[in-house]
Write a protein that holds these residues in place. Structure first.
Motif, PDB file in Angstrom:
ATOM      1  N   PRO A  86       0.817  -1.205   0.000  1.00 30.10           N
ATOM      2  CA  PRO A  86       0.000   0.000   0.000  1.00 30.10           C
ATOM      3  C   PRO A  86       0.856   1.263   0.000  1.00 30.10           C
ATOM      4  O   PRO A  86       2.082   1.185   0.092  1.00 30.10           O
ATOM      5  N   TRP A 141      -4.564   3.407   5.871  1.00 29.98           N
ATOM      6  CA  TRP A 141      -3.339   2.623   5.687  1.00 29.98           C
ATOM      7  C   TRP A 141      -3.288   2.031   4.277  1.00 29.98           C
ATOM      8  O   TRP A 141      -2.246   1.968   3.646  1.00 29.98           O
ATOM      9  N   VAL A 142      -4.452   1.553   3.846  1.00 28.07           N
ATOM     10  CA  VAL A 142      -4.553   0.848   2.564  1.00 28.07           C
ATOM     11  C   VAL A 142      -5.740   1.435   1.807  1.00 28.07           C
ATOM     12  O   VAL A 142      -6.770   1.750   2.422  1.00 28.07           O
ATOM     13  N   THR A 145     -10.018   1.537   2.316  1.00 30.69           N
ATOM     14  CA  THR A 145     -10.372   1.236   3.700  1.00 30.69           C
ATOM     15  C   THR A 145     -10.611   2.556   4.435  1.00 30.69           C
ATOM     16  O   THR A 145     -10.393   3.633   3.883  1.00 30.69           O
TER      17      THR A 145
ATOM     18  N   GLY B 219      -2.123  -2.702   7.372  1.00 31.14           N
ATOM     19  CA  GLY B 219      -2.503  -1.589   8.234  1.00 31.14           C
ATOM     20  C   GLY B 219      -2.672  -1.996   9.687  1.00 31.14           C
ATOM     21  O   GLY B 219      -2.530  -3.155  10.061  1.00 31.14           O
ATOM     22  N   ASN B 223      -7.308  -3.447   8.330  1.00 28.12           N
ATOM     23  CA  ASN B 223      -8.644  -3.040   7.894  1.00 28.12           C
ATOM     24  C   ASN B 223      -9.051  -3.664   6.567  1.00 28.12           C
ATOM     25  O   ASN B 223     -10.237  -3.790   6.264  1.00 28.12           O
TER      26      ASN B 223
END
Lengths: 307, 340
Positions: A86, A141-142, A145, B219, B223
């Motif tokens: 990511p 984070w990604v 999401t 993450g 998630n």
């Protein structure tokens, strides 16, 4: 408030260099592949500690070039040269590039990528157990999401450093951070309340949030409670990453507990022998010097030692 | 390790086939024998051992060795092998030690493996919420145990990764990023805490494997797995990682708002087995939850192993003698896990 006088910084700098070895950047674990986050963060630590030294400048410039070499065409920076997703390390790279005042093309691309991406927002259904406002957009984070505290705080910091403090996305990111504060003080990793209960605050996310908010929000009760939380918690914390970010968060608001140097010294031996010690070590090093604030584009706040 | 080892005690042979499952370097891992693995697990009945352990002062290593014997696990299968222990170390919380697998429990399991000739013990975890894994170790008491033991520790959240095909496919994820440390291990052992869980009903040996997926890829929290469906993700991860054994810390368990905000529950139980769905189904019965109402166990029963009571051979203590009602968080969503 002055820089902390600690006797392990020379060894710490050498330890960082040893972990990197002759690689293009820093790995998470000595001997591993170079990764974007530790490369940017350790370079910033070297610059904060000794901005004039040839070693700091050479390593940081090489890091910046390597980060630019792995930047994707769309401007994002992934985990490593081979792990292109990511993209959450993008703000770390942007912070280094802007701090060095170089790689302007890479900065522009990274900035555009950050501004064009956001965490998923949604309306909470009736009876949702989540306490935070899920409609505020920050960074995830990604991709695809939800927004979380740490990537949002780092994106806010990086975009502020790039001169975009007043951009609507940055303002919304700041709103998200404020919204996610725990009522009794500090920040958890993202949620504030779930299933009717406030979550427990943690030092590292609290420190990151305070860094991101320094200079752009007034010193409110939310800030005061977070500072109080860190000052009560850090005396018992000897894990380098949490202690380092906690002290950085306090420093950004002009607070420096009297025991800071001792706590860092007590944390140093365990971090020094860890193969995966680069990130905590860099964070601890940054927590010793006020130059970190200017490097991150944050204002100096008057304050002093107290404990 | 051989694919099949027969125990001279005459108990059902315990099958291990990890070495032919994950092969490869540089991000290209190949899973082989997956179909056979699933068929084995699905078709065979499974043994699950239940032991009583009054508190963390008892000789946990002896209990685990007893469990090995009951499950047909021999010294020959352990001697010289690299053992990866995957505890459930979710969050730093000195004020709530029942969040995490107790360090004394982890040490006891390691001692049992070492006494059977294991070459090395690797404790490995990638906490689901906290980036500072070492704060979790400090506050759980694990750092102190690691300092005084022969165990090493790997932070799976920041490990270099392999890209591995998802061989179950309950989620839309075609590949999983797995830490390279998994390849070092001959045995992968789940050491969860017995806890209720506000999204999936209970977190046990299977859900524990969320913690092997590196945070740098998924993450904090992971998630991506929530988006894909926690239940589906659990089945995909376990079916791809293919752990060999589960030993559940149910000595002081958690009820209510698990996995992190719940209350301690004195359960005095250790549960062991080589088939994770069967272990988790047994734990559910011990918690007075019907495993059929937990979506991931229901899914797992069709591809990974049995959860039906009549297909699990209970050894040691009986469920009836050990079961206690675990309170669920007070929320209408919980009705699906314990319908009235």
């Amino acid at each position: 408030m002055n820089d902390l006088r600690v006797d392990w910084l020379g060894q710490a700098t050498q330890r960082l260099i040893d972990i990197r070895q002759s690689a293009a950047g820093w790995p998470y674990r000595q001997g591993g592949v170079p990764a974007a986050e530790p490369t940017a963060w350790c370079s910033l630590a070297m610059l904060a500690l000794d901005p004039e030294s040839k070693t700091s400048l050479d390593l940081s410039m090489a890091s910046a070039m390597w980060l630019a070499s792995i930047q994707r065409a769309d401007g994002a920076v992934g985990i490593s040269a081979t792990q292109r997703t990511p993209e959450w390390p993008t703000p770390y790279a942007l912070l280094l590039w802007t701090s060095l005042g170089r790689n302007t093309g890479a900065c522009t691309q990274a900035t555009n990528w950050l501004l064009s991406h956001q965490g998923i927002v949604f309306e909470k259904p009736p009876g949702s157990p989540l306490g935070h406002d899920t409609t505020i957009a920050g960074w995830s984070w990604v991709e695809q999401t939800h927004s979380w505290l740490e990537p949002t705080a780092m994106a806010v910091l990086a975009l502020r450093r790039a001169g975009l403090a007043d951009h609507p996305r940055v303002r919304e990111g700041i709103s998200l951070i404020v919204d996610r504060a725990i009522p009794d003080g500090g920040w958890n990793f993202g949620n504030s309340i779930a299933f009717g209960r406030a979550l427990r605050p943690k030092p590292a996310p609290t420190g990151m949030a305070l860094l991101a908010l320094a200079g752009v929000v007034e010193k409110s009760d939310t800030i005061g409670r977070a500072l109080d939380y860190l000052e009560s918690e850090l005396p018992t914390v000897r894990s380098g990453l949490s202690l380092g970010f906690g002290l950085l968060g306090l420093m950004a608001w002009g607070r420096r507990p009297a025991g800071s140097a001792i706590w860092l010294k007590e944390a140093w031996p365990a971090v020094a022998i860890r193969a995966d010690g680069a990130l905590p070590l860099a964070t601890m090093m940054m927590a010793t010097t006020l130059r970190t604030l200017s490097l991150l584009g944050l204002p100096m706040v008057s304050g002093g030692e107290h404990g | 390790m051989a694919d099949s080892n027969h125990d001279p005690s005459g108990k059902r042979p315990f099958r291990l086939s990890r070495r032919n499952l994950i092969v490869g370097t540089g991000g290209a891992a190949v899973i082989g024998g997956a179909t056979a693995f699933f068929a084995d697990r699905f078709l065979q009945p499974a043994d699950v051992f239940i032991a009583k352990a009054s508190d963390y002062h008892v000789d946990i290593a002896s209990i685990v060795r007893h469990g090995f014997a009951e499950l047909g696990i021999t010294r020959r299968q352990i001697a010289g092998k690299s053992i990866l222990l995957k505890p459930n170390l979710v969050e730093p919380a000195t004020e709530a030690p029942h969040i995490n697998t107790h360090p004394v429990f982890i040490h006891g399991v390691a001692t049992a493996f070492l006494s059977m000739g294991a070459r090395e013990i690797i404790v490995a975890e990638g906490p689901g919420h906290c980036r500072d894994t070492y704060l979790v170790l400090d506050e759980s008491g694990m750092s102190a145990v690691l300092r005084d033991s022969k165990m090493s520790f790997v932070d799976l959240n920041h490990d270099d990764v392999d890209v591995v095909a998802n061989h179950v496919g309950k989620t839309s994820l075609k590949e999983l990023f797995l830490p390279q440390t998994l390849r070092r291990a001959d045995w992968i052992v789940s050491l969860p805490k017995m806890k209720t869980h506000h999204w999936v009903g209970a977190t046990l040996s299977m859900k524990n494997f969320f913690g092997v997926l590196p945070g740098i890829c998924y993450g904090w929290p992971k998630n991506v797995l929530h988006r894909e469906g926690i239940d589906q993700s659990i089945v995909d991860i376990v079916g791809t990682v293919k752990p060999h054994l589960a030993i559940v810390d149910g000595i002081v368990a958690m009820e209510g708002d698990g996995p992190v905000m719940g209350d301690p529950k004195i359960m005095q139980t250790v549960v062991m087995g080589t088939n994770l769905p069967a272990v988790d189904a047994t734990c559910c019965r011990l918690m007075k939850l019907d495993p059929g109402y937990l979506a991931y166990l229901s899914m797992a029963s069709r591809v990974l192993g049995p959860i039906a009571e009549n297909r699990i051979v209970q050894r040691g203590e009986t469920i009836a003698s050990m079961a206690q009602l675990f309170r669920l968080v007070d929320d209408p969503m919980m009705a699906k896990f314990r319908p009235v």
